[in-house]
Scaffold this active site. Structure first.
Site, PDB file in Angstrom:
ATOM      1  N   SER A   8      -6.576   2.336   0.073  1.00  0.00           N
ATOM      2  CA  SER A   8      -5.810   1.122   0.381  1.00  0.00           C
ATOM      3  C   SER A   8      -6.452   0.373   1.536  1.00  0.00           C
ATOM      4  O   SER A   8      -6.577   0.910   2.645  1.00  0.00           O
ATOM      5  CB  SER A   8      -4.373   1.492   0.752  1.00  0.00           C
ATOM      6  N   HIS A  33      -6.947  -0.315  -3.766  1.00  0.00           N
ATOM      7  CA  HIS A  33      -5.526  -0.633  -3.712  1.00  0.00           C
ATOM      8  C   HIS A  33      -5.283  -1.757  -2.691  1.00  0.00           C
ATOM      9  O   HIS A  33      -5.745  -1.689  -1.562  1.00  0.00           O
ATOM     10  CB  HIS A  33      -4.765   0.625  -3.298  1.00  0.00           C
ATOM     11  N   ASP A  35      -2.326  -3.944  -0.872  1.00  0.00           N
ATOM     12  CA  ASP A  35      -0.897  -3.993  -0.575  1.00  0.00           C
ATOM     13  C   ASP A  35      -0.495  -5.403  -0.151  1.00  0.00           C
ATOM     14  O   ASP A  35      -0.832  -5.855   0.942  1.00  0.00           O
ATOM     15  CB  ASP A  35      -0.570  -3.004   0.558  1.00  0.00           C
ATOM     16  N   MET A  37       2.391  -7.800   0.953  1.00  0.00           N
ATOM     17  CA  MET A  37       3.736  -7.734   1.562  1.00  0.00           C
ATOM     18  C   MET A  37       4.142  -9.130   2.037  1.00  0.00           C
ATOM     19  O   MET A  37       3.316  -9.864   2.582  1.00  0.00           O
ATOM     20  CB  MET A  37       3.729  -6.784   2.755  1.00  0.00           C
ATOM     21  N   HIS A  66      -0.531  -4.034  -5.456  1.00  0.00           N
ATOM     22  CA  HIS A  66       0.839  -3.530  -5.286  1.00  0.00           C
ATOM     23  C   HIS A  66       1.632  -4.587  -4.535  1.00  0.00           C
ATOM     24  O   HIS A  66       1.407  -4.815  -3.346  1.00  0.00           O
ATOM     25  CB  HIS A  66       0.760  -2.206  -4.510  1.00  0.00           C
ATOM     26  N   MET A  68       4.735  -5.859  -2.765  1.00  0.00           N
ATOM     27  CA  MET A  68       6.000  -5.569  -2.089  1.00  0.00           C
ATOM     28  C   MET A  68       6.555  -6.915  -1.656  1.00  0.00           C
ATOM     29  O   MET A  68       6.601  -7.249  -0.470  1.00  0.00           O
ATOM     30  CB  MET A  68       5.746  -4.624  -0.905  1.00  0.00           C
ATOM     31  N   MET A 137       6.601   5.939  -5.067  1.00  0.00           N
ATOM     32  CA  MET A 137       6.426   5.782  -3.619  1.00  0.00           C
ATOM     33  C   MET A 137       6.844   7.076  -2.931  1.00  0.00           C
ATOM     34  O   MET A 137       7.964   7.556  -3.105  1.00  0.00           O
ATOM     35  CB  MET A 137       7.294   4.634  -3.088  1.00  0.00           C
ATOM     36  N   ASP A 175       1.909   6.914  -3.845  1.00  0.00           N
ATOM     37  CA  ASP A 175       1.503   6.039  -2.735  1.00  0.00           C
ATOM     38  C   ASP A 175       2.311   6.354  -1.484  1.00  0.00           C
ATOM     39  O   ASP A 175       3.535   6.211  -1.475  1.00  0.00           O
ATOM     40  CB  ASP A 175       1.746   4.581  -3.172  1.00  0.00           C
TER      41      ASP A 175
HETATM   42  C1  DX5 Z   1       2.851   1.503   2.024  1.00  0.00           C
HETATM   43  C2  DX5 Z   1       1.753   0.976   1.130  1.00  0.00           C
HETATM   44  C3  DX5 Z   1       0.682   1.950   0.975  1.00  0.00           C
HETATM   45  C4  DX5 Z   1      -0.120   2.237   2.222  1.00  0.00           C
HETATM   46  C5  DX5 Z   1      -0.411   3.703   2.216  1.00  0.00           C
HETATM   47  O1  DX5 Z   1       3.880   0.605   2.084  1.00  0.00           O
HETATM   48  O2  DX5 Z   1       2.270   0.679  -0.162  1.00  0.00           O
HETATM   49  O3  DX5 Z   1      -0.194   1.620  -0.089  1.00  0.00           O
HETATM   50  O4  DX5 Z   1      -1.319   1.520   2.318  1.00  0.00           O
HETATM   51  O5  DX5 Z   1      -0.899   4.055   3.451  1.00  0.00           O
HETATM   52  P1  DX5 Z   1      -1.049   5.576   3.888  1.00  0.00           P
HETATM   53  O6  DX5 Z   1      -1.994   6.208   2.918  1.00  0.00           O
HETATM   54  O7  DX5 Z   1      -1.617   5.465   5.263  1.00  0.00           O
HETATM   55  O8  DX5 Z   1       0.317   6.201   3.857  1.00  0.00           O
HETATM   56 ZN    ZN Z   2       0.733   0.448  -1.843  1.00  0.00          ZN
END
Ligand code: DX5
Ligand code: ZN
Length: 221
Positions: A8, A33, A35, A37, A66, A68, A137, A175
């Site tokens: 990620s 990956h 993320d 947000m 992904h 969010m 998750m 994840d």
């Molecule tokens: C969390 C994200 C993850 C994050 C994971 O909200 O969706 O993808 O990057 O990070 P680690 O591996 O550090 O838990």
């Molecule tokens: Zn993620």
């Protein structure tokens, strides 16, 4: 089943993104990956289409996006055009989940559904034919560097059972808090794809970190 590591970039040093990506890929990372947000669905604010476009130029690895964000359907077309390969969103973030899964596929992406720790697995029953990926998750989303919630293991097992029961070939991704200590538990429960932020990009050698994670899955526990 083969193991797929998806580092990620949330935890990457963006000032050295190209180098960081190359290192992870040289260690065997299959997907990248991303993320996304929005500061509403989760408190944090991160990336959008411009970064997906930049990543598309920097690597030929599939971009595992992904979302969010609330109403993720607003980004279906733009993300597809920007080079996203996987479009994963949370069912709580929108009303017409099945429609948006189908739209992701129509746009040439894999359609993914993400389950928060409190989201029942049962939601999958209704969309089994529409998902290409289920993301379990193992933390509450929003931040990197959180600790793997042990109850995720049983949830992975239940999702694996459901997919197998339906003969579904969807990817089962996990994840949050994936490290050399936790990955074998998730692998043993039936996950095949592992997001790893801190445990890859939080180290001095992402390539070695990916190799170390992969090695933990050599034997199914
Ligand atoms: C969390 C994200 C993850 C994050 C994971 O909200 O969706 O993808 O990057 O990070 P680690 O591996 O550090 O838990
Ligand atoms: Zn993620």
């Amino acid at each position: 089943m083969t193991v797929r590591i998806a580092p990620s970039i949330l935890s990457a040093d963006l000032g050295r993104l190209k180098e960081q990506l190359e290192s992870a890929v040289s260690g065997g990372a299959e997907w990248i990956h991303v993320d996304v947000m929005d500061g509403h669905f989760v408190p944090n604010l991160t990336f959008g289409a411009p970064l997906i476009r930049a990543l598309r130029k920097l690597t030929d690895r599939p971009l595992d996006v992904h979302l969010m964000v609330e109403r993720p359907e607003r980004y279906l077309t733009e993300f597809a055009e920007s080079g996203a390969d996987v479009f994963t969103f949370h069912p709580e973030a929108t009303v017409h989940v099945q429609r948006h899964l189908a739209a992701a596929r129509e746009l040439g992406m894999r359609a993914g559904l993400a389950l928060n720790p409190s989201t029942p697995v049962g939601v999958l029953h209704e969309v089994m034919d529409d998902v290409d990926l289920v993301l379990v998750m193992s933390v509450n989303p929003g931040f990197g560097g959180q600790v793997y919630l042990p109850q995720a293991t049983d949830k992975i097992r239940r999702v694996r059972g459901l997919l197998d029961q339906h003969g579904a070939r969807a990817v089962l991704e996990v994840d949050g808090g994936i490290t050399v200590e936790t990955i074998s538990e998730a692998w043993g429960a039936g996950a095949d794809t592992f997001v790893a932020g801190t445990s890859v990009f939080g180290t001095a050698d992402p390539a070695q970190a990916v190799r170390n994670l992969t090695r933990q899955c050599a034997v199914r526990v």
